[in-house]
Design a protein around this motif. Structure first.
Motif, PDB file in Angstrom:
ATOM      1  N   LYS A   1       0.775   2.397  11.874  1.00  0.00           N
ATOM      2  CA  LYS A   1      -0.595   2.852  11.623  1.00  0.00           C
ATOM      3  C   LYS A   1      -1.589   1.804  12.111  1.00  0.00           C
ATOM      4  CE  LYS A   1       0.753   5.440   7.548  1.00  0.00           C
ATOM      5  NZ  LYS A   1       0.759   5.336   6.083  1.00  0.00           N
ATOM      6  N   LEU A   2      -1.142   0.553  12.212  1.00  0.00           N
ATOM      7  CA  LEU A   2      -1.984  -0.521  12.740  1.00  0.00           C
ATOM      8  C   LEU A   2      -1.195  -1.314  13.774  1.00  0.00           C
ATOM      9  CD1 LEU A   2      -3.570  -2.043   9.484  1.00  0.00           C
ATOM     10  CD2 LEU A   2      -4.734  -0.628  11.194  1.00  0.00           C
TER      11      LEU A   2
ATOM     12  N   PRO B   1       0.843  -1.204   0.000  1.00  0.00           N
ATOM     13  CA  PRO B   1       0.000   0.000   0.000  1.00  0.00           C
ATOM     14  C   PRO B   1       0.882   1.260   0.000  1.00  0.00           C
ATOM     15  CG  PRO B   1      -0.769  -1.560   1.648  1.00  0.00           C
ATOM     16  CD  PRO B   1       0.556  -2.074   1.151  1.00  0.00           C
ATOM     17  N   THR B   2       0.400   2.310  -0.627  1.00  0.00           N
ATOM     18  CA  THR B   2       1.154   3.567  -0.650  1.00  0.00           C
ATOM     19  C   THR B   2       1.326   4.087   0.781  1.00  0.00           C
ATOM     20  OG1 THR B   2      -0.936   4.697  -1.052  1.00  0.00           O
ATOM     21  CG2 THR B   2       0.437   4.272  -2.969  1.00  0.00           C
ATOM     22  N   THR B   3       2.420   4.819   1.001  1.00  0.00           N
ATOM     23  CA  THR B   3       2.730   5.224   2.384  1.00  0.00           C
ATOM     24  C   THR B   3       1.786   6.298   2.907  1.00  0.00           C
ATOM     25  OG1 THR B   3       4.374   6.803   1.589  1.00  0.00           O
ATOM     26  CG2 THR B   3       5.188   4.644   2.240  1.00  0.00           C
ATOM     27  N   ASP B   4       0.993   6.917   2.014  1.00  0.00           N
ATOM     28  CA  ASP B   4       0.045   7.926   2.520  1.00  0.00           C
ATOM     29  C   ASP B   4      -1.275   7.295   2.954  1.00  0.00           C
ATOM     30  OD1 ASP B   4      -0.979   7.262   0.071  1.00  0.00           O
ATOM     31  OD2 ASP B   4      -0.979   9.286  -0.749  1.00  0.00           O
ATOM     32  N   LEU B   5      -1.337   5.966   2.929  1.00  0.00           N
ATOM     33  CA  LEU B   5      -2.578   5.278   3.285  1.00  0.00           C
ATOM     34  C   LEU B   5      -2.955   5.527   4.749  1.00  0.00           C
ATOM     35  CD1 LEU B   5      -4.777   3.075   2.560  1.00  0.00           C
ATOM     36  CD2 LEU B   5      -3.204   1.440   3.588  1.00  0.00           C
ATOM     37  N   GLN B   6      -4.211   5.884   4.955  1.00  0.00           N
ATOM     38  CA  GLN B   6      -4.769   5.899   6.303  1.00  0.00           C
ATOM     39  C   GLN B   6      -5.607   4.628   6.400  1.00  0.00           C
ATOM     40  OE1 GLN B   6      -4.513   8.276   9.167  1.00  0.00           O
ATOM     41  NE2 GLN B   6      -5.164   6.248   9.817  1.00  0.00           N
ATOM     42  N   PRO B   7      -5.037   3.557   6.979  1.00  0.00           N
ATOM     43  CA  PRO B   7      -5.687   2.247   6.852  1.00  0.00           C
ATOM     44  C   PRO B   7      -6.975   2.138   7.666  1.00  0.00           C
ATOM     45  CG  PRO B   7      -3.775   2.106   8.297  1.00  0.00           C
ATOM     46  CD  PRO B   7      -3.793   3.495   7.753  1.00  0.00           C
TER      47      PRO B   7
ATOM     48  N   TRP C   1       2.124  -2.717  12.184  1.00  0.00           N
ATOM     49  CA  TRP C   1       2.134  -2.856  10.736  1.00  0.00           C
ATOM     50  C   TRP C   1       2.072  -1.458  10.162  1.00  0.00           C
ATOM     51  CZ3 TRP C   1      -1.736  -7.101   8.695  1.00  0.00           C
ATOM     52  CH2 TRP C   1      -1.248  -8.383   9.001  1.00  0.00           C
ATOM     53  N   LEU C   2       2.472  -1.335   8.895  1.00  0.00           N
ATOM     54  CA  LEU C   2       2.406  -0.039   8.225  1.00  0.00           C
ATOM     55  C   LEU C   2       3.016   1.038   9.107  1.00  0.00           C
ATOM     56  CD1 LEU C   2      -1.207  -0.503   6.847  1.00  0.00           C
ATOM     57  CD2 LEU C   2       0.853  -0.404   5.450  1.00  0.00           C
TER      58      LEU C   2
ATOM     59  N   THR D   1       7.439  -1.789   3.382  1.00  0.00           N
ATOM     60  CA  THR D   1       6.772  -0.742   4.155  1.00  0.00           C
ATOM     61  C   THR D   1       5.317  -1.110   4.486  1.00  0.00           C
ATOM     62  OG1 THR D   1       6.251   0.435   2.130  1.00  0.00           O
ATOM     63  CG2 THR D   1       8.226   1.137   3.290  1.00  0.00           C
ATOM     64  N   ASP D   2       4.978  -2.392   4.352  1.00  0.00           N
ATOM     65  CA  ASP D   2       3.630  -2.805   4.777  1.00  0.00           C
ATOM     66  C   ASP D   2       3.689  -3.560   6.111  1.00  0.00           C
ATOM     67  OD1 ASP D   2       4.961  -4.917   3.564  1.00  0.00           O
ATOM     68  OD2 ASP D   2       3.223  -5.677   2.493  1.00  0.00           O
TER      69      ASP D   2
ATOM     70  N   ILE E   1       1.319  12.028   7.818  1.00  0.00           N
ATOM     71  CA  ILE E   1       0.894  10.741   8.389  1.00  0.00           C
ATOM     72  C   ILE E   1       2.069   9.760   8.502  1.00  0.00           C
ATOM     73  CG2 ILE E   1       0.064   9.917   6.125  1.00  0.00           C
ATOM     74  CD1 ILE E   1      -2.034   8.308   7.627  1.00  0.00           C
ATOM     75  N   GLN E   2       2.987   9.821   7.516  1.00  0.00           N
ATOM     76  CA  GLN E   2       4.142   8.913   7.553  1.00  0.00           C
ATOM     77  C   GLN E   2       5.057   9.226   8.730  1.00  0.00           C
ATOM     78  OE1 GLN E   2       3.116  10.666   4.873  1.00  0.00           O
ATOM     79  NE2 GLN E   2       3.305   9.486   2.986  1.00  0.00           N
TER      80      GLN E   2
ATOM     81  N   GLN F   1       7.779   6.511   8.385  1.00  0.00           N
ATOM     82  CA  GLN F   1       7.549   5.241   7.692  1.00  0.00           C
ATOM     83  C   GLN F   1       8.718   4.813   6.824  1.00  0.00           C
ATOM     84  OE1 GLN F   1       3.672   5.055   5.990  1.00  0.00           O
ATOM     85  NE2 GLN F   1       3.749   2.849   5.687  1.00  0.00           N
TER      86      GLN F   1
END
Lengths: 250, 317
Positions: free
Chosen positions: B133-134, A11-17, B129-130, A121-122, B264-265, B245
């Motif tokens: 972010k998670l 996923p792109t790094t700008d993702l807000q999951p 993860w991420l 980066t995931d 966010i990163q 990130q």
């Protein structure tokens, strides 16, 4: 020199999951994908080493056929051929399963040098490269910021906690790439056109068993709401007071 | 819970802080803790592992450092001890060696864990993860649970115990061998290791202004300077200082973000910090949503005043 660059579509790094309804997976809606940031550096290094020493660069990935977009991007930059080991359940792989599958394919293809990003980066495992080397019994330097090759051996500079470490090794070797190693190039129009004619093999991937069971995926707990203690240098005493008497860390 | 083998890094005759935390995490699980140390000069550090919870410490001598030969020696020890888990700190060395040890044991690795808990005889791990972010809560079906632990997330336990020190087989010659180390200038702390991180972004306007942050960091004494991706990409600071990130994920006791708006990163890489302070001239900057304490205003006035105030407190002891 036979060089293999391993990449992963993430996923792109700008993702807000968002977490899916099952509480165990990422909500795929609206997720955009890209080549993992550090894998771009691995691809660049592979092309640079080929330009210096001659040979051939193969881009290798495990994923769905949709990863052909990211593989073609690498071909457009100067890699010679692509291989996608097609596994539609690639997201459920643990790093050992990934390393084992890659080790099998790399043994089949043959290589002097395998390059990967230092971390995907995931999932942030930073494990596949060194695991792959351990399985192959090859030398491996991780987090590399400088790489010199020649005559069946090489030296690599590694970014470590205490400073920069220099390692000597014999080829074949696995190198994981850190940001300072190079500046990835952009593909030109000519490269993009040429990439369309380059070979891209899609072969089925042996099924993987994972040793990881996801119990729960969640957004990290929200931080307690903070406050603005004031404006300008005049607010410093209020900040010091908060750090000493509320947070008790000074 | 049976035996847990902990990879212990050492410097100047003592276990490094992250390794002390890993020993603490292992002993908190009620296991028999066996420390493994590699390289010459490890004996003094091995003797100290008892203080942090190890029952025994095994030294694997080596004439030169090689992560591949270290992994072979450590994996053999994990097997010989019939350990149920193998832990290392998520330092640069820990993250280099642990995946190899895990692969040699035919086990996966849980990297950069932020929590470990027992559920019956099984271990449950939490890891980001991420880039944070998670939070993933994971169970392992691997024969040996192999994990690296994020620094500053597990408590050091000073038990006052003693460890029985023994020698294991010396490590063989490695395939990649360390030839030299260029130490970071002035023995500076790594940003992932430091209890206090003072980070700067675009709001500092130009590279020389990071001197203000260097000064604030030196006022704290135990602080490292961090940077946003924007200023690393601009060449103002080295990538080794980048938080976020595509840089390092940090969890210090105190994180001070100066002139960082809070992409966010970046937030993903520092939001597990215990206390977050933001200094920014834009009151709408996203960083303030995450910060415990914020000051709105000119960093060029605030940071020197803060450094002065911190020095005053430190001088009072």
């Amino acid at each position: 020199m036979k060089i293999i660059a391993c990449i992963k579509r993430v996923p792109t790094t700008d993702l807000q999951p968002r977490v899916a309804a099952d509480g165990k997976s990422l909500d795929a809606a609206g997720v955009q994908y890209m080549t993992s940031f550090y894998d771009e550096i691995a691809v660049e290094e592979a092309i640079k080493q080929k330009e210096k020493h001659g040979g051939e660069v193969t881009v290798l990935t495990i994923g769905s056929a949709e990863a052909s977009k990211e593989v073609r991007e690498a071909l457009a930059k100067g890699a010679d051929k692509g291989v996608i080991l097609v596994d539609n359940a690639w997201g459920g792989r643990d790093p050992l399963a990934t390393a084992k599958t890659l080790a099998g394919k790399i043994t089949e293809l043959g290589a002097d040098l395998v390059l990967l990003g230092r971390v995907g980066t995931d999932r942030d495992n930073a494990s596949v490269g060194p695991m792959l080397a351990a399985l192959l019994g090859w030398a491996c330097v991780t987090d590399v910021v400088g790489l010199e090759l020649g005559d069946g051996k090489g030296t690599a500079r590694r970014e470590a906690d205490a400073g920069t470490e220099t390692y000597a090794f014999a080829l074949p070797a696995v190198i994981t790439c850190q940001k300072d190693l190079n500046e990835p190039r952009y593909a030109g129009l000519k490269g993009i056109m040429a990439a369309k004619k380059k070979p891209l093999e899609e072969s089925p991937c042996p099924p993987a068993t994972s040793q990881v069971e996801i119990e729960k995926l969640a957004l990290p707990p929200a931080r307690k709401a903070g406050r603005i203690v004031g404006e300008g240098a005049a607010a410093v005493p209020a900040l010091i007071d908060a750090l000493r008497n509320e947070a008790k860390i000074l | 819970m049976s035996t847990i083998v902990v990879f212990v890094e050492h410097a100047a005759g003592a276990p490094r802080r992250g390794s002390q935390e890993a020993l603490g995490a292992a002993s908190a699980l009620g296991a028999t803790v066996v420390a493994v140390l590699c390289g010459n000069g490890a004996d003094a550090a091995a003797a100290q592992c008892g203080k942090f919870g190890a029952a025994r410490a095994v030294v694997l001598d080596a004439t030169a450092w090689s992560p591949d030969s270290a992994a072979i020696g450590v994996a053999a020890l994990v097997r010989a001890e019939k350990a149920s888990a193998f832990l290392a700190s998520a330092t640069s060395s820990g993250r280099d060696v642990a995946p190899r040890v895990a692969a040699l044991l035919d086990c996966t690795l849980f990297s950069d864990c932020t929590a470990l808990r027992k559920d019956g005889e099984k271990l449950v791990v939490t890891r980001p993860w991420l880039a944070g972010k998670l939070d993933a809560t994971l169970r392992s079906s691997a024969p040996v649970l192999c994990a690296t632990l994020r620094r500053n997330m597990f408590a050091v336990k000073e038990t006052g115990g003693t460890a029985a020190v023994s020698k294991g087989p010396a490590l063989g010659p490695g395939k990649a061998v360390l030839e030299k180390i260029e130490a970071r200038a002035g023995g500076k702390l790594d940003v992932a290791e430091a209890p206090v991180v003072v980070s700067g972004g675009r709001g500092l306007k130009e590279a020389p202004n990071f001197a203000l942050l260097e000064d604030l960091a030196s006022a704290f004494g135990n602080a490292a300077v961090g940077a946003s991706r924007a200023v690393v990409d601009a060449g103002w600071r080295p990538h080794s200082e980048q938080v976020g990130q595509t840089g390092k994920t940090v969890s210090p006791q105190l994180y001070i973000a100066v002139g960082i708006s809070g992409a966010i990163q970046h937030l993903a890489g520092m939001k597990t910090s215990k206390v977050i302070v933001a200094i920014n001239k834009d009151p709408e900057a996203p960083i303030f949503k995450l910060a415990d304490y914020g000051i709105v205003g000119d960093a060029f006035e605030i940071v020197p005043a803060l450094a002065q105030a911190v020095r005053k407190i430190k001088a009072q002891g």
